[in-house]
Design an enzyme around this catalytic site. Structure first.
Site, mmCIF file in Angstrom:
data_model
loop_
_atom_site.group_PDB
_atom_site.id
_atom_site.type_symbol
_atom_site.label_atom_id
_atom_site.label_comp_id
_atom_site.label_asym_id
_atom_site.label_seq_id
_atom_site.Cartn_x
_atom_site.Cartn_y
_atom_site.Cartn_z
ATOM 1 N NE ARG A 102 -3.968 -2.066 2.144
ATOM 2 C CZ ARG A 102 -3.887 -2.996 3.098
ATOM 3 N NH1 ARG A 102 -3.004 -2.878 4.063
ATOM 4 N NH2 ARG A 102 -4.694 -4.022 3.073
ATOM 5 C CG HIS B 272 0.849 14.715 -23.833
ATOM 6 N ND1 HIS B 272 1.504 15.894 -24.129
ATOM 7 C CD2 HIS B 272 1.729 14.003 -23.072
ATOM 8 C CE1 HIS B 272 2.706 15.889 -23.575
ATOM 9 N NE2 HIS B 272 2.871 14.758 -22.937
ATOM 10 C CD GLU C 182 6.523 15.567 -22.905
ATOM 11 O OE1 GLU C 182 5.845 16.609 -22.797
ATOM 12 O OE2 GLU C 182 6.021 14.421 -22.872
ATOM 13 C CG HIS D 110 -1.314 9.701 -24.777
ATOM 14 N ND1 HIS D 110 -1.953 10.165 -23.654
ATOM 15 C CD2 HIS D 110 0.007 9.834 -24.536
ATOM 16 C CE1 HIS D 110 -1.033 10.564 -22.762
ATOM 17 N NE2 HIS D 110 0.150 10.373 -23.286
ATOM 18 N NE ARG E 283 0.322 16.678 -13.236
ATOM 19 C CZ ARG E 283 0.983 15.914 -12.397
ATOM 20 N NH1 ARG E 283 0.702 15.955 -11.107
ATOM 21 N NH2 ARG E 283 1.938 15.096 -12.827
ATOM 22 C CG ASN F 205 -1.710 15.821 -20.521
ATOM 23 O OD1 ASN F 205 -0.725 15.106 -20.605
ATOM 24 N ND2 ASN F 205 -2.529 15.786 -19.495
ATOM 25 C CE LYS G 157 5.061 17.138 -14.492
ATOM 26 N NZ LYS G 157 5.127 15.915 -15.244
ATOM 27 C CG HIS H 233 5.709 10.160 -24.495
ATOM 28 N ND1 HIS H 233 4.344 9.968 -24.487
ATOM 29 C CD2 HIS H 233 5.931 11.298 -23.779
ATOM 30 C CE1 HIS H 233 3.765 10.935 -23.785
ATOM 31 N NE2 HIS H 233 4.710 11.760 -23.346
ATOM 32 C CD GLU I 255 -4.309 16.066 -15.965
ATOM 33 O OE1 GLU I 255 -3.175 15.623 -15.762
ATOM 34 O OE2 GLU I 255 -4.985 15.750 -16.944
ATOM 35 C CE LYS J 49 -0.907 13.665 -14.789
ATOM 36 N NZ LYS J 49 -1.246 14.173 -16.130
#
Ligand code: NAD
Ligand code: GLY
Length: 362
Positions: A120, A247, A184, A251, A240, A244, A226, A264, A236, A142
């Site tokens: 956990r 993205h 990026e 993606h 935030r 993206n 960032k 990426h 987000e 993330k």
């Protein structure tokens, strides 16, 4: 060395950026809850850097378990994640053992998700070794693995206790990976930092030539952007999402051609041009703005058109984006250069047109 802070109250953490940091056990020791760490790396990075990180820790009395994974985006999956758990259990790791991810963004995302889940949640440190990981993925918490239908579909927000970005590691990175990281970096200039974009327009060749001072400056300025965004909106809920840019399209490219085919950063670059094109169709960017974005990405050796997937296939894959809300596509677009916006108002016909226009010449 420069140290930035990601301000998250009692979960705040330092981001150290500089040269010869891998050997600096003194920077890591204060963050350890027990004198045991599991360093997770891969078959490419481990032979280059694992000893340099592990030996000073061992000399300081830390028990080091080494976990070496196969290398590649296609291994950012359940099976590899489970192999980390197997190794942690076999190595008698406890909840207080610290997991250190040593590698690029794939390693950081996988290692971070493993740390979030194991018993956990175990303490986690990021030691990013690609430009992309140093400027983006290692900061902000993330973590995720991919699903065949969607990038980063299964994961958790889980902040590291420390980020150690040794810019010397970038000397062994291949040119293609360095360029992918630049996508990026350029993103921060486009979405919120016009002075940084102007600095990049002047200094891009220094970055491509791996000038150490230029690389350190680019990493620091990116991490500062960032850290500011994540501190304001960790989960987000709003701002935030602007990180993206490119993205949602990107993606779709990564999943559409098969993970690992397009890097990426390459997919983000082509996706950024699709977002810019759509921003133009909505009347926000003019042709000179489009050319400005295109020129910078091209100078960085990045693709400015997507692969020839069917437009409907793009749209289908884009529907799996995590920004989709109540079934509606939400896209990060540019209101002007240096100012991004999250919108669901782009008509589908124009989304189709932007994709078609930025794949036609691929
Ligand atoms: P990567 O982790 O696959 O690394 C690229 C390649 O470089 C790999 O082969 C790696 O083994 C190798 N490598 C790493 N460091 C090296 C070094 N110093 N010298 C030589 N080779 C080295 O790719 P990446 O571009 O670092 O990361 C991409 C991943 O990051 C994607 O999965 C993406 O989804 C994720 N990402 C996550 C976030 C986030 O916020 N968590 C943000 C952006 C991207
Ligand atoms: N790379 C996007 C984010 O961290 O939010």
């Amino acid at each position: 060395m420069e140290t930035l802070t990601l301000a998250l109250g009692e979960r705040s953490y330092p981001i150290h950026v500089g040269r010869s940091l891998l050997e600096r056990a003194d920077l890591l020791l204060p963050s350890l809850r027990q004198k045991k760490v599991a360093i997770v790396s891969n078959t490419t990075v481990a032979p280059l850097y694992l000893r340099r990180l592990a030996e000073p820790l061992q000399q300081a009395g830390v028990d080091v378990l080494e976990i070496v994974l196969p290398d590649g985006e296609e291994f950012k999956d359940w099976r590899t994640l489970n192999s980390i758990f197997d190794a942690l259990i076999a190595g008698r790791c406890e909840r207080s053992t610290t997991l250190i991810a040593l590698g690029g963004g794939v390693l950081g995302d996988l290692g971070g998700f493993a740390a979030a889940c194991f018993q956990r949640g175990m303490p986690f440190i990021q030691v990013p070794t690609t430009l992309l990981a140093q400027v983006d993925s290692s900061v902000g918490g993330k973590t995720a693995i991919n699903h065949p239908q969607g990038k980063n579909m299964i994961g958790a927000f889980y902040q590291p206790r420390l980020v150690l970005a040794d810019t010397d590691t970038l000397t062994t990175l291949c040119d293609r990976q360095l360029r992918a990281g630049l996508a990026e970096v350029i993103k921060y200039g486009l979405i919120r930092d016009l002075p940084f974009l102007e600095w990049l327009e002047i200094n891009l060749e220094r970055l491509l030539a791996r000038d150490p001072a230029a690389l350190a400056e680019a990493v620091c300025r990116s991490c500062r952007n960032k850290a500011e965004v994540v501190a304001a909106d960790e989960r987000e809920a709003g701002e935030r999402a602007l990180l993206n840019l490119g993205h949602t399209f990107g993606h779709a490219i990564e999943a559409g051609v098969g993970y690992g085919e397009w890097l990426h950063g390459e997919a983000v670059a082509a996706g950024t041009m699709m977002a810019a094109q759509l921003s133009h169709l909505l009347g926000w960017l003019d042709r000179d703005d489009i050319s400005r974005v295109e020129r910078l990405l091209q100078r960085g050796g990045l693709p400015v058109n997507g692969p020839m997937l069917n437009v409907e296939r793009y749209l289908e894959l884009m529907q799996h984006d995590k920004k989709v809300q109540d079934g509606r596509l939400r896209l990060v677009l540019l209101q002007q250069i240096g100012q991004a916006v999250l919108t669901e108002k782009a008509p589908l016909a124009q989304v189709r047109q932007a994709i078609a226009e930025r794949t036609a010449h691929a």
